[in-house]
Scaffold this motif. Structure first.
Motif, PDB file in Angstrom:
ATOM      1  N   ALA A 146     -37.924  63.335  80.500  1.00  0.00           N
ATOM      2  CA  ALA A 146     -38.125  62.013  81.100  1.00  0.00           C
ATOM      3  C   ALA A 146     -37.018  61.683  82.093  1.00  0.00           C
ATOM      4  CB  ALA A 146     -38.187  60.945  80.006  1.00  0.00           C
ATOM      5  N   ALA A 147     -35.775  62.027  81.731  1.00  0.00           N
ATOM      6  CA  ALA A 147     -34.671  61.830  82.671  1.00  0.00           C
ATOM      7  C   ALA A 147     -34.867  62.683  83.916  1.00  0.00           C
ATOM      8  CB  ALA A 147     -33.343  62.178  81.996  1.00  0.00           C
ATOM      9  N   GLY A 148     -35.479  63.861  83.755  1.00  0.00           N
ATOM     10  CA  GLY A 148     -35.769  64.718  84.894  1.00  0.00           C
ATOM     11  C   GLY A 148     -36.797  64.093  85.829  1.00  0.00           C
ATOM     12  N   VAL A 149     -37.818  63.438  85.260  1.00  0.00           N
ATOM     13  CA  VAL A 149     -38.809  62.736  86.078  1.00  0.00           C
ATOM     14  C   VAL A 149     -38.117  61.666  86.914  1.00  0.00           C
ATOM     15  CG1 VAL A 149     -40.851  61.260  86.052  1.00  0.00           C
ATOM     16  CG2 VAL A 149     -40.696  63.200  84.477  1.00  0.00           C
ATOM     17  N   TYR A 150     -37.270  60.900  86.254  1.00  0.00           N
ATOM     18  CA  TYR A 150     -36.513  59.862  86.960  1.00  0.00           C
ATOM     19  C   TYR A 150     -35.632  60.485  88.045  1.00  0.00           C
ATOM     20  CZ  TYR A 150     -32.838  56.390  87.749  1.00  0.00           C
ATOM     21  OH  TYR A 150     -31.947  55.536  88.332  1.00  0.00           O
ATOM     22  N   GLY A 151     -34.954  61.600  87.701  1.00  0.00           N
ATOM     23  CA  GLY A 151     -34.070  62.245  88.664  1.00  0.00           C
ATOM     24  C   GLY A 151     -34.813  62.833  89.844  1.00  0.00           C
ATOM     25  N   GLY A 152     -35.986  63.418  89.603  1.00  0.00           N
ATOM     26  CA  GLY A 152     -36.774  63.964  90.696  1.00  0.00           C
ATOM     27  C   GLY A 152     -37.321  62.898  91.607  1.00  0.00           C
ATOM     28  N   TYR A 153     -37.562  61.716  91.053  1.00  0.00           N
ATOM     29  CA  TYR A 153     -38.115  60.620  91.848  1.00  0.00           C
ATOM     30  C   TYR A 153     -37.025  59.876  92.616  1.00  0.00           C
ATOM     31  CZ  TYR A 153     -41.020  56.614  93.096  1.00  0.00           C
ATOM     32  OH  TYR A 153     -41.711  55.652  93.794  1.00  0.00           O
ATOM     33  N   PHE A 154     -35.906  59.607  91.952  1.00  0.00           N
ATOM     34  CA  PHE A 154     -34.827  58.884  92.629  1.00  0.00           C
ATOM     35  C   PHE A 154     -33.464  59.471  92.288  1.00  0.00           C
ATOM     36  CE2 PHE A 154     -32.070  54.937  92.927  1.00  0.00           C
ATOM     37  CZ  PHE A 154     -31.879  55.063  94.285  1.00  0.00           C
ATOM     38  N   GLY A 155     -33.036  59.424  91.040  1.00  0.00           N
ATOM     39  CA  GLY A 155     -31.875  60.192  90.626  1.00  0.00           C
ATOM     40  C   GLY A 155     -30.583  59.458  90.356  1.00  0.00           C
ATOM     41  N   ALA A 156     -30.396  58.241  90.857  1.00  0.00           N
ATOM     42  CA  ALA A 156     -29.140  57.550  90.632  1.00  0.00           C
ATOM     43  C   ALA A 156     -28.944  57.279  89.143  1.00  0.00           C
ATOM     44  CB  ALA A 156     -29.108  56.235  91.413  1.00  0.00           C
ATOM     45  N   GLN A 158     -28.749  59.361  86.823  1.00  0.00           N
ATOM     46  CA  GLN A 158     -29.398  60.344  85.962  1.00  0.00           C
ATOM     47  C   GLN A 158     -28.406  60.905  84.945  1.00  0.00           C
ATOM     48  OE1 GLN A 158     -31.453  64.804  86.380  1.00  0.00           O
ATOM     49  NE2 GLN A 158     -30.645  63.756  88.183  1.00  0.00           N
ATOM     50  N   GLY A 159     -27.170  61.130  85.395  1.00  0.00           N
ATOM     51  CA  GLY A 159     -26.157  61.662  84.495  1.00  0.00           C
ATOM     52  C   GLY A 159     -25.818  60.712  83.370  1.00  0.00           C
ATOM     53  N   VAL A 160     -25.776  59.421  83.666  1.00  0.00           N
ATOM     54  CA  VAL A 160     -25.496  58.430  82.633  1.00  0.00           C
ATOM     55  C   VAL A 160     -26.615  58.415  81.596  1.00  0.00           C
ATOM     56  CG1 VAL A 160     -25.024  55.990  82.185  1.00  0.00           C
ATOM     57  CG2 VAL A 160     -24.158  57.067  84.264  1.00  0.00           C
ATOM     58  N   LEU A 161     -27.858  58.506  82.084  1.00  0.00           N
ATOM     59  CA  LEU A 161     -28.998  58.573  81.172  1.00  0.00           C
ATOM     60  C   LEU A 161     -28.883  59.789  80.248  1.00  0.00           C
ATOM     61  CD1 LEU A 161     -31.979  57.688  83.543  1.00  0.00           C
ATOM     62  CD2 LEU A 161     -31.129  56.297  81.660  1.00  0.00           C
ATOM     63  N   LEU A 162     -28.544  60.931  80.830  1.00  0.00           N
ATOM     64  CA  LEU A 162     -28.434  62.149  80.027  1.00  0.00           C
ATOM     65  C   LEU A 162     -27.321  62.045  78.995  1.00  0.00           C
ATOM     66  CD1 LEU A 162     -28.953  64.866  82.783  1.00  0.00           C
ATOM     67  CD2 LEU A 162     -30.460  64.407  80.849  1.00  0.00           C
ATOM     68  N   MET A 163     -26.175  61.495  79.381  1.00  0.00           N
ATOM     69  CA  MET A 163     -25.074  61.377  78.433  1.00  0.00           C
ATOM     70  C   MET A 163     -25.430  60.413  77.303  1.00  0.00           C
ATOM     71  SD  MET A 163     -22.756  63.496  79.227  1.00  0.00           S
ATOM     72  CE  MET A 163     -21.273  62.965  78.372  1.00  0.00           C
ATOM     73  N   GLY A 164     -26.198  59.372  77.611  1.00  0.00           N
ATOM     74  CA  GLY A 164     -26.663  58.483  76.557  1.00  0.00           C
ATOM     75  C   GLY A 164     -27.576  59.199  75.574  1.00  0.00           C
ATOM     76  N   LEU A 165     -28.465  60.028  76.110  1.00  0.00           N
ATOM     77  CA  LEU A 165     -29.347  60.823  75.259  1.00  0.00           C
ATOM     78  C   LEU A 165     -28.545  61.806  74.406  1.00  0.00           C
ATOM     79  CD1 LEU A 165     -32.199  61.653  77.789  1.00  0.00           C
ATOM     80  CD2 LEU A 165     -32.448  60.302  75.708  1.00  0.00           C
TER      81      LEU A 165
END
Length: 251
Positions: A146-156, A158-165
Motif C-alpha cells: 500500500a505504501a508502494g501504491v502511494y509512493g508510485g502515485y506521489f511519494g512524499a 513514503q519513508g515515514v509511512l514505511l518506518m511507521g509500518l
C-alpha cells in the motif's frame, strides 16, 4: 532551463536526496520547487520521480552495512514495493490530470503531518523494538504494498509511512530498518520511473539536474545519518509543503 532555474532545482535536489536518506520526505522539497518554476503538477511529479531514483540508490548504498543479513526481508518486502509502485504509477497516468491536481494538496498536507509527527513515531518505534514479530507476515507485506501504491502515485513521506509500518510489525534496530526503507523506496521509485519513461512526458533537463543533485545528497545524507538536527529538516519540509499546498489550492 536557465541558470537560475538549474541552480535552484539542483540545490533543492541535493537537499531532497539527503532528507530522503535520513527522513524520507525529499519530494516536499523538489516537487514544490518545480511547481514554482511553472511545471504542471503531473509533469513535475513524473520528472521528479525519475530524477530521485539515483538519489534513492545512493542512500541505500550508503546504508549498505546496515543491510547485512537482511536479504530475505528485502526480497519479501521488495516484491510488495514493486507491485505497489507499479499500480501507483499506472493510477497516476490513467486517472485524469484534474484528479491529481485535486488530490496533491491533500497528499502534501498529509505528508507534512507525518513529518511533524515523526518524533513521536520514532519514540514509538524505539519502545516497540523488543515487541514486534520477525517479519510481520501478510499484514506487513500488504502495508508495504500500500505504501508502494502511494509512493508510485506521489511519494512524499513514503519513508515515514514505511518506518511507521516497521514499528508496528518488526523487531529490529532502527538503523537497520531505515536501511531497508531506503531500498524499498528505491524499488518503488525505480519501477514507477520505468513506467513513466515508457509512456509519460518527461522534462529530461529537470530530471537530469535532480538525478545529479539527489545522488550527491543521498550519499551525504547516508553518511551523516541523524547527526543533523532533525527539527531543522522537518521545519523546512513543513514550510515548503504548506506553501505548496496553499499555492495549489489558490490556483
Amino acid at each position: 532551463m536557465d541558470a537560475i532555474e538549474a541552480v535552484a532545482i539542483g540545490a533543492a535536489s541535493v537537499a531532497a536526496g539527503g532528507i530522503n536518506a535520513m527522513v524520507g520526505s525529499g519530494t516536499l522539497i523538489t516537487f514544490p520547487t518545480l511547481l514554482a518554476f511553472g511545471y504542471s503538477p503531473v509533469l513535475a511529479n513524473v520528472s521528479n520521480n525519475i530524477g530521485l531514483v539515483p538519489g534513492s540508490l545512493s542512500a541505500a548504498y550508503g546504508y549498505r552495512r546496515e543491510l547485512k543479513g537482511q536479504l530475505r526481508r528485502v526480497l519479501i518486502f521488495g516484491s510488495g514495493s514493486l507491485i505497489g509502485g507499479l499500480i501507483g504509477a499506472i493510477l497516476l497516468l490513467q486517472l485524469p490530470s484534474s484528479t491529481f491536481d485535486a488530490v496533491v494538496p491533500a497528499l502534501i498536507l498529509l505528508a507534512c503531518l507525518l513529518v511533524v509527527l515523526q518524533p513521536r513515531l520514532n519514540k514509538w518505534l524505539a519502545k516497540r523494538e523488543n515487541h514486534g514479530e520477525k517479519d510481520g507476515g501478510v499484514p506487513m507485506w500488504c502495508g508495504v504494498a500500500a505504501a508502494g501504491v502511494y509512493g508510485g502515485y506521489f511519494g512524499a513521506a513514503q519513508g515515514v509511512l514505511l518506518m511507521g509500518l516497521f514499528g508496528s510489525f518488526l523487531k529490529d534496530d532502527l538503523q537497520r530498518l531505515n536501511a531497508v526503507k531506503n531500498v524499498l523506496a528505491s524499488i518503488v521509485n525505480g519501477v514507477a520511473a520505468v513506467v513513466f519513461v515508457c509512456v509519460a512526458d518527461v522534462d529530461w533537463w529537470a530530471a537530469g539536474v535532480i538525478a545529479v543533485g539527489s545522488t550527491i545528497g543521498g550519499l551525504v545524507g547516508a553518511r551523516v545519518g541523524r547527526k543533523l538536527p532533525p527539527v531543522v529538516l522537518r521545519g523546512l519540509i513543513v514550510v515548503v509543503g504548506l506553501t505548496a499546498s496553499v499555492v495549489l489550492l489558490a490556483t
